[in-house]
Design a protein around this motif. Structure first.
Motif, PDB file in Angstrom:
ATOM      1  N   UNK A  49      40.370  36.799  28.188  1.00  0.00           N
ATOM      2  CA  UNK A  49      39.922  36.567  27.291  1.00  0.00           C
ATOM      3  C   UNK A  49      39.792  35.247  25.993  1.00  0.00           C
ATOM      4  N   UNK A  50      39.613  35.101  25.273  1.00  0.00           N
ATOM      5  CA  UNK A  50      39.206  33.600  24.624  1.00  0.00           C
ATOM      6  C   UNK A  50      40.414  33.199  23.742  1.00  0.00           C
ATOM      7  N   UNK A  51      41.333  34.569  23.029  1.00  0.00           N
ATOM      8  CA  UNK A  51      42.414  34.622  22.178  1.00  0.00           C
ATOM      9  C   UNK A  51      43.836  34.489  23.474  1.00  0.00           C
ATOM     10  N   UNK A  52      43.469  34.132  24.793  1.00  0.00           N
ATOM     11  CA  UNK A  52      44.230  34.763  25.641  1.00  0.00           C
ATOM     12  C   UNK A  52      45.405  35.770  25.551  1.00  0.00           C
ATOM     13  N   UNK A  53      45.066  37.116  24.472  1.00  0.00           N
ATOM     14  CA  UNK A  53      46.130  37.278  24.812  1.00  0.00           C
ATOM     15  C   UNK A  53      46.381  39.095  25.463  1.00  0.00           C
ATOM     16  N   UNK A  54      44.929  39.072  26.106  1.00  0.00           N
ATOM     17  CA  UNK A  54      44.643  39.863  27.484  1.00  0.00           C
ATOM     18  C   UNK A  54      44.156  39.181  29.006  1.00  0.00           C
ATOM     19  N   UNK A  55      44.274  40.319  29.387  1.00  0.00           N
ATOM     20  CA  UNK A  55      43.154  39.598  30.987  1.00  0.00           C
ATOM     21  C   UNK A  55      43.330  40.447  32.119  1.00  0.00           C
ATOM     22  N   UNK A  56      42.139  40.893  32.671  1.00  0.00           N
ATOM     23  CA  UNK A  56      41.866  41.262  33.649  1.00  0.00           C
ATOM     24  C   UNK A  56      41.763  41.121  34.972  1.00  0.00           C
ATOM     25  N   UNK A  57      42.512  41.649  35.669  1.00  0.00           N
ATOM     26  CA  UNK A  57      42.563  40.918  36.842  1.00  0.00           C
ATOM     27  C   UNK A  57      41.126  41.836  38.016  1.00  0.00           C
ATOM     28  N   UNK A  58      40.011  41.226  38.484  1.00  0.00           N
ATOM     29  CA  UNK A  58      39.584  42.308  38.742  1.00  0.00           C
ATOM     30  C   UNK A  58      39.336  41.557  40.554  1.00  0.00           C
ATOM     31  N   UNK A  59      39.894  43.338  40.623  1.00  0.00           N
ATOM     32  CA  UNK A  59      38.846  43.446  42.969  1.00  0.00           C
ATOM     33  C   UNK A  59      37.988  43.771  42.877  1.00  0.00           C
ATOM     34  N   UNK A  60      36.850  43.132  43.280  1.00  0.00           N
ATOM     35  CA  UNK A  60      35.308  43.391  43.651  1.00  0.00           C
ATOM     36  C   UNK A  60      34.556  44.585  44.059  1.00  0.00           C
ATOM     37  N   UNK A  61      35.353  44.696  45.401  1.00  0.00           N
ATOM     38  CA  UNK A  61      34.998  46.007  46.524  1.00  0.00           C
ATOM     39  C   UNK A  61      36.793  45.877  46.840  1.00  0.00           C
ATOM     40  N   UNK A  62      37.171  46.939  46.318  1.00  0.00           N
ATOM     41  CA  UNK A  62      38.407  47.102  46.919  1.00  0.00           C
ATOM     42  C   UNK A  62      38.424  48.690  47.969  1.00  0.00           C
ATOM     43  N   UNK A  63      38.784  47.720  48.883  1.00  0.00           N
ATOM     44  CA  UNK A  63      39.179  48.415  49.987  1.00  0.00           C
ATOM     45  C   UNK A  63      40.914  49.428  50.284  1.00  0.00           C
ATOM     46  N   UNK A  64      41.081  50.047  51.267  1.00  0.00           N
ATOM     47  CA  UNK A  64      42.524  50.731  50.676  1.00  0.00           C
ATOM     48  C   UNK A  64      43.462  50.065  51.342  1.00  0.00           C
ATOM     49  N   UNK A  65      42.971  48.692  51.688  1.00  0.00           N
ATOM     50  CA  UNK A  65      44.482  47.922  51.720  1.00  0.00           C
ATOM     51  C   UNK A  65      44.829  47.070  50.672  1.00  0.00           C
ATOM     52  N   UNK A  66      43.697  47.183  49.738  1.00  0.00           N
ATOM     53  CA  UNK A  66      44.614  47.382  48.374  1.00  0.00           C
ATOM     54  C   UNK A  66      45.508  48.180  47.703  1.00  0.00           C
TER      55      UNK A  66
END
Lengths: 113, 115
Positions: A65-82
């Motif tokens: 986020x712009x204020x850097x107080x939070x973030x999100x990790x995105x796995x675009x196409x999750x697989x069972x190995x994730x």
């Protein structure tokens, strides 16, 4: 070092995007956001890191986020190995304690068929 | 395989015995870290080497623990007079350089069980 807050667990359907949130409201200007994951019975594995800008690599995307107080990790196409525990770590990238990582309990992501 | 290796992978010992673990980092990685992980928790930092110099020790590293990295290559972690509370996974990690790209490469760990 800033403390992070992550949900204890999350589920995701196979093939869908997995969005893992992290709050780090006390982050300092010189601290980076790192993401690691740990698959059962293995050592942690680096995923991605960022300072201010969004980042993308072959494994994931990191949205800060712009204020850097939070973030999100995105796995675009999750697989069972994730399926793994995902750790969000906020740390200075240099100096300090020479980069030792401070892990919380992380988010246990379960990818389901 | 050029990743971080650890030996042994599993160790079962009786309380009071001494144990030693070995870590071989990725070649040319000048920084080496030891972490400990108990069930349900994230890894906790124990100690860190830059080349052969041990630059930092966590307060978790009691007097019964000692680590070395002779010649700046492999490292050993010794636990003397083991206690049941020492049962954990001991992880080794290495990285190269001093920049912000703090990508640490972890080994598979040594699981210690103290009976």
């Amino acid at each position: 070092d800033a403390k992070t807050t992550q949900p204890t667990s999350m589920d995701c359907a196979e093939g869908r995007a997995a969005n893992l949130p992290c709050n780090h409201s006390t982050i300092s200007g010189n601290e980076y956001v790192y993401w690691y994951r740990q698959i059962h019975s293995q050592g942690p594995q680096y995923i991605i890191h960022g300072l201010k800008n969004n980042e993308t690599n072959e494994m994931a995307s990191l949205i800060i986020t712009e204020d850097r107080k939070s973030s999100t990790l995105i796995l675009p196409h999750a697989t069972l190995r994730d399926t793994a525990v995902y750790y969000c770590i906020v740390r200075v990238g240099y100096g300090g304690s020479q980069g030792n990582l401070i892990f919380g309990k992380g988010t246990k992501l379960s990818v389901k068929p | 395989d050029t990743g971080v290796s650890q030996d042994p992978r599993h160790k079962i010992t009786k309380r009071g015995q001494n144990v030693t673990f070995r870590c071989d980092p990725i070649s040319e990685h000048n920084r080496l870290y030891w972490y400990r992980q108990t069930l349900g928790q994230g890894p906790e930092f124990l100690t860190y080497f830059q080349n052969e110099a041990q630059l930092e020790k966590s307060r978790l590293l009691s007097d019964r623990f000692s680590a070395e990295r002779p010649k700046g290559s492999f490292s050993t972690l010794e636990i003397q007079r083991t206690e049941q509370g020492d049962s954990a996974m001991y992880l080794c990690a290495s990285r190269y350089g001093t920049g912000d790209y703090n990508e640490q490469f972890f080994g598979p760990g040594t699981r210690l069980t103290v009976l």
